[in-house]
Design an enzyme around this catalytic site. Structure first.
Site, short mmCIF file in Angstrom:
data_model
loop_
_atom_site.label_atom_id
_atom_site.label_comp_id
_atom_site.label_asym_id
_atom_site.label_seq_id
_atom_site.Cartn_x
_atom_site.Cartn_y
_atom_site.Cartn_z
N LYS A 188 12.44 8.86 8.58
CA LYS A 188 12.33 8.33 7.22
C LYS A 188 10.90 8.59 6.77
O LYS A 188 10.00 7.82 7.05
CB LYS A 188 12.63 6.84 7.27
CG LYS A 188 13.02 6.14 6.01
CD LYS A 188 12.34 6.55 4.76
CE LYS A 188 11.50 5.49 4.16
NZ LYS A 188 10.45 6.00 3.29
N GLY A 241 2.17 2.61 9.41
CA GLY A 241 2.07 2.18 8.02
C GLY A 241 1.35 0.85 7.91
O GLY A 241 0.49 0.53 8.74
N SER A 242 1.73 0.09 6.90
CA SER A 242 0.99 -1.15 6.61
C SER A 242 1.45 -2.31 7.49
O SER A 242 2.59 -2.33 7.97
CB SER A 242 1.20 -1.52 5.15
OG SER A 242 2.55 -1.85 4.91
N THR A 245 4.65 -4.08 6.11
CA THR A 245 5.93 -3.45 6.47
C THR A 245 6.20 -3.63 7.96
O THR A 245 7.34 -3.89 8.37
CB THR A 245 5.93 -1.96 6.07
OG1 THR A 245 5.71 -1.88 4.66
CG2 THR A 245 7.24 -1.28 6.40
N GLY A 246 5.16 -3.52 8.77
CA GLY A 246 5.33 -3.72 10.21
C GLY A 246 5.94 -5.08 10.52
O GLY A 246 6.85 -5.22 11.34
N CYS A 299 -6.01 6.19 9.36
CA CYS A 299 -5.87 4.86 9.98
C CYS A 299 -7.10 4.49 10.79
O CYS A 299 -7.50 3.34 10.82
CB CYS A 299 -4.60 4.77 10.81
SG CYS A 299 -4.44 6.04 12.06
N GLU A 398 -8.14 -3.95 5.01
CA GLU A 398 -8.14 -2.49 4.97
C GLU A 398 -8.01 -2.00 3.52
O GLU A 398 -7.12 -2.43 2.80
CB GLU A 398 -6.96 -1.95 5.78
CG GLU A 398 -6.92 -0.44 5.79
CD GLU A 398 -5.77 0.13 6.64
OE1 GLU A 398 -4.61 -0.22 6.38
OE2 GLU A 398 -6.06 0.92 7.54
O1 TXE Z 1 2.59 1.55 3.24
P1 TXE Z 1 4.01 1.17 3.74
P2 TXE Z 1 2.11 2.00 1.77
C1 TXE Z 1 -1.70 0.93 4.88
C2 TXE Z 1 -2.89 1.12 3.98
C3 TXE Z 1 -2.28 1.27 2.65
C4 TXE Z 1 -1.12 0.29 2.74
C5 TXE Z 1 0.01 0.49 1.79
O2 TXE Z 1 -3.68 -0.03 4.03
O3 TXE Z 1 -3.13 0.91 1.61
O4 TXE Z 1 -0.66 0.46 4.06
O5 TXE Z 1 0.56 1.81 1.91
C6 TXE Z 1 8.14 2.59 4.61
N1 TXE Z 1 11.37 -1.30 5.44
N2 TXE Z 1 -1.29 2.17 5.52
O6 TXE Z 1 2.63 1.05 0.74
O7 TXE Z 1 4.76 0.50 2.64
C7 TXE Z 1 7.66 3.49 3.51
O8 TXE Z 1 8.75 4.04 2.82
C8 TXE Z 1 11.23 -0.15 6.13
C9 TXE Z 1 -1.90 2.45 6.78
O9 TXE Z 1 2.46 3.41 1.59
O10 TXE Z 1 3.86 0.44 5.01
C10 TXE Z 1 6.86 4.51 4.30
O11 TXE Z 1 7.72 5.48 4.86
N3 TXE Z 1 10.32 0.79 5.78
C11 TXE Z 1 -1.36 3.61 7.43
C12 TXE Z 1 6.23 3.64 5.41
O12 TXE Z 1 7.02 2.46 5.47
C13 TXE Z 1 9.54 0.53 4.72
C14 TXE Z 1 -0.62 4.63 6.74
C15 TXE Z 1 4.78 3.25 5.18
O13 TXE Z 1 4.69 2.59 3.96
C16 TXE Z 1 9.64 -0.65 3.98
C17 TXE Z 1 -0.07 4.21 5.48
C18 TXE Z 1 10.63 -1.60 4.37
N4 TXE Z 1 10.81 -2.76 3.72
C19 TXE Z 1 -0.43 3.03 4.90
N5 TXE Z 1 8.72 -0.62 2.99
C20 TXE Z 1 -1.90 4.00 8.77
N6 TXE Z 1 -1.90 3.09 9.74
O14 TXE Z 1 -2.28 5.13 8.97
C21 TXE Z 1 8.06 0.55 3.10
N7 TXE Z 1 8.55 1.27 4.14
#
Ligand code: TXE
Length: 494
Positions: A188, A241-242, A245-246, A299, A398
């Site tokens: 995804k 990711g964030s 979401t985690g 990250c 962050e």
């Molecule tokens: O992240 P999301 P976003 C951090 C960074 C950034 C913030 C927001 O601080 O400003 O996150 O970024 C999927 N169920 N990082 O909004 O939402 C989404 O479709 C399942 C740090 O883009 O966490 C994408 O594929 N999946 C980072 C993925 O999660 C869901 C890299 C990441 O998106 C979901 C990116 C849900 N309910 C952002 N909602 C790093 N660690 O490198 C979203 N997603």
């Protein structure tokens, strides 16, 4: 890397992308499409399928069937290795095309993208391809009348949710070990940077990966990502990711089949500069690159600069000078050092962090605002804020943008206390010529990665994972394989 080749590739229209299920391109079940906006100029460059819950379930069902019939898992290791090696070769052969497509989608400067995206993705997949027939089970130290064997079995169906900052690199960190161990995967990608990863997935099938072993679904996280998280048929979920979401993914797991969930989340990584650093000028340049490359969307970015008070002013001036020498702009220009911010939403969030930092008493000594607005794209000047206190928002949250907060310290103990004062623990660095101090810092700073006299830069051989709210489990290295296998004991009476 030739500018003319890049320009030719950027001029190509980008075809619309559909899901990849069972080796076929499939539109969304309700026909929905998602506009894909290029951060370079803010224009819609193509569309992807806006996945539905049904689409995700179809992809998972296909992956499950592929796993159960053994079309991949039961192949001899040498056969799986051959396919993965060929996939790596295809990624390399198409590297520039993949990199340009990815940059048009996510805004990373092309120099970095080429190396970090197809370059590192191919290297990672090759690393796990080479490893897969060198991973053995174990024989336990049992009494003589017993044979105790420990098998490593694939887990089954892996769900991989990937972010937008380095889609191919991070995608490969999950896909390489998952596929090497014989699992099926449903991918995804992020809705704001899916194209290059979708193309890379298609190359896997071209390399001979059987249909259904790797399916990929585009669309919104809260729709298809949630459906993956809540599935009763996904065995392991891997995510970058964030934190927000985690957290949701852990809840989804608890509400469904208690699937294993591995998270690589954000960071607030401290870059700690002592007055006895071997070369302060070199450190300043690396500190600037360590936060500003890819517009800070990394990250492990060194987003907190902690500087010993006696060298604070001179060092900060050197970092400011280095950052002002970095060219921000068109990420497809080979001379650009800092490309675009991935989306308008992200840009607005970055700017609001700067406003909060000002309101909390920080001094913006360079940058601070949006630039190149006339391009229609999302660009921000590298920004340095000094006088950032330990509890300030800029120290604790962050940004994921080109914003560096600076804090002075007097002693090693104070530096350690500052370094460990967030909920995160992903990466960090210490600059010192004192060997004892270097080792003390490695031990004392709570992170998954600690650099000494450098920042960033690590290859597939070493793990990357966080502690605290930066996540759990590791990507990269042979340790990542643990996430994609189950241990099974055979206890045999002889
Ligand atoms: O992240 P999301 P976003 C951090 C960074 C950034 C913030 C927001 O601080 O400003 O996150 O970024 C999927 N169920 N990082 O909004 O939402 C989404 O479709 C399942 C740090 O883009 O966490 C994408 O594929 N999946 C980072 C993925 O999660 C869901 C890299 C990441 O998106 C979901 C990116 C849900 N309910 C952002 N909602 C790093 N660690 O490198 C979203 N997603």
């Amino acid at each position: 890397m030739e500018q003319t080749q890049i320009d030719a590739l950027r001029a190509r229209p980008v075809a619309a992308f559909d899901h990849l299920i069972e080796g076929k391109y499939v539109p969304a079940s309700d026909g929905g499409r998602l506009d894909i906006i290029s951060p370079i100029d803010g224009t819609v460059m193509t569309t992807t399928a806006a996945g539905t819950v049904d689409d995700m379930q179809a992809a998972i069902a296909s992956a499950r069937a592929a796993f159960e019939d053994g079309r991949w898992a039961a192949q001899p290791p040498a056969a799986r290795k051959k396919v993965l090696m060929k996939w790596a070769d295809l990624i390399e052969a198409n590297a520039l095309e993949l990199a340009v497509l990815g940059v048009r989608d996510n805004g990373t400067e092309i120099g970095m993208a080429l190396k970090a995206e197809p370059g590192s993705a191919a290297g990672t997949i090759r690393y796990y391809a080479e490893a897969l027939d060198k991973i053995y089970g174990e024989i336990a130290a049992t009494p003589g009348d017993i044979l105790g064997m420990i098998h490593k079995e694939p887990v089954g169906v892996v769900g991989a949710i990937i972010p937008w900052n380095f889609p191919m690199m991070i995608g490969a960190w999950k896909l390489g070990p998952a596929l090497a161990m014989g699992n099926s995967v449903v991918l995804k990608p992020s809705e704001t940077a899916s194209l290059s990863l979708m193309r890379m997935a298609a190359l896997a099938l071209e390399a001979g990966l059987p249909p259904g072993v790797l399916n990929a679904i585009t669309g919104e996280g809260r729709v298809v990502g949630e459906a993956m998280g809540l599935s009763m048929d996904v065995d392991v979920l891997v995510f970058t990711g964030s934190g927000a979401t985690g957290r949701r993914l852990m809840e989804y797991s608890a509400r469904s089949n208690m699937k294993r969930v591995y998270l690589e989340l954000g960071g607030k990584s401290p870059n700690i500069v002592f007055a006895d650093a071997p070369d302060l000028d070199a450190a300043a340049k690396v500190a600037a690159a360590g936060i500003f490359r890819n517009a800070g969307q990394v990250c492990v970015a060194g987003s907190r600069l902690l500087v010993e008070a006696s060298v604070h002013d001179a060092f900060v001036a050197a970092v400011a000078k280095a950052s002002e020498a970095m060219r921000v702009g068109d990420p497809l220009d080979v001379n650009t050092h800092i490309g675009a911010v991935n989306s308008e939403v992200q840009l607005k969030a970055n700017l609001s962090f700067v406003e909060t930092a000002r309101a909390e008493g920080g001094q913006v000594i360079t940058g601070g605002g949006r630039i190149l607005q006339e391009t229609g794209g999302y660009y921000m000047a590298p920004t340095i804020v000094t006088g950032v206190t330990r509890d300030a928002t800029l120290s604790q949250k962050e940004v994921f943008g080109p914003v560096l907060g600076v804090t002075a310290f007097e002693t090693e103990d104070e530096a350690i206390a500052l370094a460990n004062s967030t909920v995160y623990g992903l990466a960090g660095a210490a600059w010192t010529a004192n060997l004892g101090r270097a080792h003390r810092m490695v031990r004392a700073v709570r992170t998954g990665v600690m650099h000494i006299n450098t920042y960033g830069g690590a290859d597939a051989t070493v793990p990357l994972g966080g502690v605290g709210q930066s996540g759990n489990g590791s990507d990269k290295s042979l340790h990542a394989i643990e996430k994609y296998v189950n241990l099974k004991t055979a206890w045999i009476k002889l």
